[in-house]
Design a protein around this motif. Structure first.
Motif, PDB file in Angstrom:
ATOM      1  N   MET A   1       0.834  -1.198   0.000  1.00 34.65           N
ATOM      2  CA  MET A   1       0.000   0.000   0.000  1.00 34.65           C
ATOM      3  C   MET A   1       0.871   1.251   0.000  1.00 34.65           C
ATOM      4  N   ASP A   2       0.545   2.205  -0.874  1.00 37.21           N
ATOM      5  CA  ASP A   2       1.285   3.459  -0.898  1.00 37.21           C
ATOM      6  C   ASP A   2       0.460   4.553  -0.222  1.00 37.21           C
ATOM      7  N   VAL A   3       1.030   5.743  -0.132  1.00 39.30           N
ATOM      8  CA  VAL A   3       0.383   6.835   0.586  1.00 39.30           C
ATOM      9  C   VAL A   3      -0.962   7.211  -0.024  1.00 39.30           C
ATOM     10  N   SER A   4      -1.022   7.310  -1.344  1.00 37.88           N
ATOM     11  CA  SER A   4      -2.277   7.714  -1.992  1.00 37.88           C
ATOM     12  C   SER A   4      -3.389   6.710  -1.710  1.00 37.88           C
ATOM     13  N   GLU A   5      -3.054   5.425  -1.695  1.00 36.22           N
ATOM     14  CA  GLU A   5      -4.059   4.402  -1.399  1.00 36.22           C
ATOM     15  C   GLU A   5      -4.510   4.508   0.058  1.00 36.22           C
ATOM     16  N   LEU A   6      -3.552   4.720   0.956  1.00 43.02           N
ATOM     17  CA  LEU A   6      -3.885   4.874   2.372  1.00 43.02           C
ATOM     18  C   LEU A   6      -4.862   6.017   2.584  1.00 43.02           C
ATOM     19  N   LEU A   7      -4.544   7.177   2.020  1.00 45.93           N
ATOM     20  CA  LEU A   7      -5.384   8.353   2.222  1.00 45.93           C
ATOM     21  C   LEU A   7      -6.757   8.178   1.583  1.00 45.93           C
ATOM     22  N   ALA A   8      -6.814   7.500   0.434  1.00 45.40           N
ATOM     23  CA  ALA A   8      -8.097   7.265  -0.225  1.00 45.40           C
ATOM     24  C   ALA A   8      -8.974   6.334   0.612  1.00 45.40           C
ATOM     25  N   ARG A   9      -8.365   5.301   1.152  1.00 39.25           N
ATOM     26  CA  ARG A   9      -9.108   4.353   1.977  1.00 39.25           C
ATOM     27  C   ARG A   9      -9.574   5.006   3.274  1.00 39.25           C
ATOM     28  N   TYR A  10      -8.722   5.868   3.837  1.00 38.75           N
ATOM     29  CA  TYR A  10      -9.107   6.594   5.055  1.00 38.75           C
ATOM     30  C   TYR A  10     -10.278   7.531   4.744  1.00 38.75           C
ATOM     31  N   GLU A  11     -10.186   8.231   3.627  1.00 43.14           N
ATOM     32  CA  GLU A  11     -11.244   9.173   3.238  1.00 43.14           C
ATOM     33  C   GLU A  11     -12.569   8.445   3.027  1.00 43.14           C
ATOM     34  N   ALA A  12     -12.481   7.176   2.601  1.00 48.55           N
ATOM     35  CA  ALA A  12     -13.685   6.377   2.371  1.00 48.55           C
ATOM     36  C   ALA A  12     -14.250   5.792   3.666  1.00 48.55           C
ATOM     37  N   GLY A  13     -13.568   6.043   4.791  1.00 51.38           N
ATOM     38  CA  GLY A  13     -14.082   5.607   6.077  1.00 51.38           C
ATOM     39  C   GLY A  13     -13.337   4.454   6.720  1.00 51.38           C
ATOM     40  N   GLU A  14     -12.339   3.899   6.017  1.00 50.33           N
ATOM     41  CA  GLU A  14     -11.587   2.793   6.604  1.00 50.33           C
ATOM     42  C   GLU A  14     -10.630   3.324   7.676  1.00 50.33           C
ATOM     43  N   ARG A  15     -10.485   2.564   8.749  1.00 57.65           N
ATOM     44  CA  ARG A  15      -9.585   2.962   9.835  1.00 57.65           C
ATOM     45  C   ARG A  15      -8.606   1.856  10.206  1.00 57.65           C
ATOM     46  N   GLU A  16      -8.781   0.661   9.678  1.00 58.45           N
ATOM     47  CA  GLU A  16      -7.933  -0.468  10.038  1.00 58.45           C
ATOM     48  C   GLU A  16      -6.765  -0.618   9.057  1.00 58.45           C
TER      49      GLU A  16
ATOM     50  N   GLY B   1       1.217  16.602   7.556  1.00 57.87           N
ATOM     51  CA  GLY B   1      -0.055  17.302   7.659  1.00 57.87           C
ATOM     52  C   GLY B   1      -1.283  16.445   7.425  1.00 57.87           C
ATOM     53  N   ALA B   2      -1.109  15.136   7.302  1.00 55.55           N
ATOM     54  CA  ALA B   2      -2.255  14.256   7.014  1.00 55.55           C
ATOM     55  C   ALA B   2      -3.205  14.162   8.199  1.00 55.55           C
ATOM     56  N   ASN B   3      -4.478  13.940   7.918  1.00 52.62           N
ATOM     57  CA  ASN B   3      -5.468  13.698   8.966  1.00 52.62           C
ATOM     58  C   ASN B   3      -5.743  12.200   9.016  1.00 52.62           C
ATOM     59  N   LEU B   4      -5.259  11.558  10.080  1.00 50.22           N
ATOM     60  CA  LEU B   4      -5.438  10.118  10.238  1.00 50.22           C
ATOM     61  C   LEU B   4      -5.971   9.794  11.631  1.00 50.22           C
ATOM     62  N   SER B   5      -6.683  10.727  12.228  1.00 50.09           N
ATOM     63  CA  SER B   5      -7.166  10.540  13.590  1.00 50.09           C
ATOM     64  C   SER B   5      -8.019   9.277  13.691  1.00 50.09           C
ATOM     65  N   GLY B   6      -7.791   8.532  14.786  1.00 51.17           N
ATOM     66  CA  GLY B   6      -8.568   7.331  15.034  1.00 51.17           C
ATOM     67  C   GLY B   6      -8.161   6.105  14.253  1.00 51.17           C
ATOM     68  N   ALA B   7      -7.120   6.206  13.433  1.00 49.29           N
ATOM     69  CA  ALA B   7      -6.692   5.057  12.620  1.00 49.29           C
ATOM     70  C   ALA B   7      -5.942   4.033  13.465  1.00 49.29           C
ATOM     71  N   ASN B   8      -5.967   2.779  13.008  1.00 53.70           N
ATOM     72  CA  ASN B   8      -5.262   1.706  13.703  1.00 53.70           C
ATOM     73  C   ASN B   8      -4.050   1.271  12.891  1.00 53.70           C
ATOM     74  N   PHE B   9      -2.860   1.626  13.393  1.00 54.68           N
ATOM     75  CA  PHE B   9      -1.602   1.249  12.752  1.00 54.68           C
ATOM     76  C   PHE B   9      -0.821   0.277  13.648  1.00 54.68           C
ATOM     77  N   SER B  10      -1.511  -0.504  14.453  1.00 52.40           N
ATOM     78  CA  SER B  10      -0.799  -1.416  15.340  1.00 52.40           C
ATOM     79  C   SER B  10       0.056  -2.388  14.530  1.00 52.40           C
ATOM     80  N   LYS B  11       1.285  -2.579  15.004  1.00 53.96           N
ATOM     81  CA  LYS B  11       2.275  -3.472  14.388  1.00 53.96           C
ATOM     82  C   LYS B  11       2.653  -3.071  12.953  1.00 53.96           C
ATOM     83  N   ALA B  12       2.333  -1.843  12.566  1.00 50.82           N
ATOM     84  CA  ALA B  12       2.700  -1.364  11.228  1.00 50.82           C
ATOM     85  C   ALA B  12       4.176  -1.007  11.163  1.00 50.82           C
ATOM     86  N   ASN B  13       4.739  -1.077   9.975  1.00 50.04           N
ATOM     87  CA  ASN B  13       6.126  -0.657   9.763  1.00 50.04           C
ATOM     88  C   ASN B  13       6.104   0.750   9.190  1.00 50.04           C
TER      89      ASN B  13
END
Length: 201
Positions: A1-16, A29-41
Motif C-alpha cells: 500500500m502506498d500513501v495515496s491508497e492509504l489516504l483514499a481508503r481513510y477518506e472512504a471511512g476505513e480505519r484499520e 499534515g495528514a489527517n489520520l485521527s482514530g486510525a489503527n496502525f498497530s504493528k505497522a512498519n
C-alpha cells in the motif's frame, strides 16, 4: 500500500491499517485521527504536523520517524519502537507510551501531560523543555537523558533510573524522589521540594 491508497481508503471511512508497510511514507499534515496502525512498519515515515489524535500505534515500528508538531493526543504507542524518532513540539497529552522504546528520541518541548510512560526506555533521549506534568514515569529508564528545563511537577517517577541525567533547571515540585536512582545526575537550578530524599552520588 502506498500513501495515496492509504489516504483514499481513510477518506472512504476505513480505519484499520494493522500491519501495513509504509516505510519512509510522506504523510506531512495528514489527517489520520482514530486510525489503527498497530504493528505497522512506519520506520522513517514523515508525520510532521499530522492529526494523529487517538491513533493506535501499539507495537508499531516508528524508528527514525519524524512527528514534529504532530497532534498525538490520546494516541496509543504502547510497546512501540520509537528509537531516534523526532517528536519535537508534538502533542502527546494523555498518550500511552508504556513500555515504548524511545532510546535517543527527540522530544524537545513535547507536551506529555498526563501521559503513561511506565517502563519506557528513554535512554539518551532529548527531553529538553518537555512537559511531563502529572505523567506516569514509574520504572522508566532515563539514563543520560536530557531533561533540562523540563516540567516534571506532579509526575510519578517511582523506581525511575535517572543516572547521569541532566535535570538542570527542571521543575520537580511535588515529585517523590526517594525511590529514584539519581547517581551522577545534574540538578543545578532544579526546582525541588524534597532535598532530604535525594542521593546523587
Amino acid at each position: 500500500m502506498d500513501v495515496s491508497e492509504l489516504l483514499a481508503r481513510y477518506e472512504a471511512g476505513e480505519r484499520e491499517f494493522h500491519n501495513c508497510d509504509l516505510i519512509e511514507a510522506n504523510l506531512i499534515g495528514a489527517n489520520l485521527s482514530g486510525a489503527n496502525f498497530s504493528k505497522a512498519n512506519l520506520s522513517g515515515a514523515h508525520f510532521s504536523k499530522a492529526n494523529l489524535i487517538g491513533v493506535n500505534f501499539s507495537k508499531a515500528d516508528l524508528s527514525k520517524a519524524i512527528l514534529m508538531g504532530a497532534n498525538l493526543m490520546g494516541a496509543n504507542l504502547c510497546e512501540a519502537d520509537i528509537m531516534e524518532a523526532n517528536f519535537s513540539k508534538a502533542n502527546l497529552c494523555e498518550a500511552n507510551l508504556g513500555g515504548a522504546d524511545l532510546i535517543e528520541a527527540d522530544l524537545f518541548e513535547a507536551n506529555l501531560t498526563g501521559a503513561n510512560l511506565i517502563g519506557a526506555k528513554l535512554i539518551g533521549a532529548d527531553l529538553t523543555g518537555a512537559n511531563f506534568r502529572e505523567a506516569n514515569l514509574m520504572g522508566a529508564d532515563l539514563f543520560e537523558a536530557n531533561l533540562s528545563g523540563a516540567n516534571l511537577s506532579g509526575a510519578n517517577l517511582s523506581g525511575a533510573n535517572l543516572t547521569l541525567a541532566n535535570l538542570s533547571g527542571a521543575n520537580l515540585m511535588g515529585v517523590d524522589l526517594s525511590r529514584v536512582t539519581l547517581m551522577g545526575a545534574s540538578i543545578d537550578g532544579a526546582n525541588l521540594n524534597n532535598l532530604e530524599s535525594i542521593h546523587c552520588e
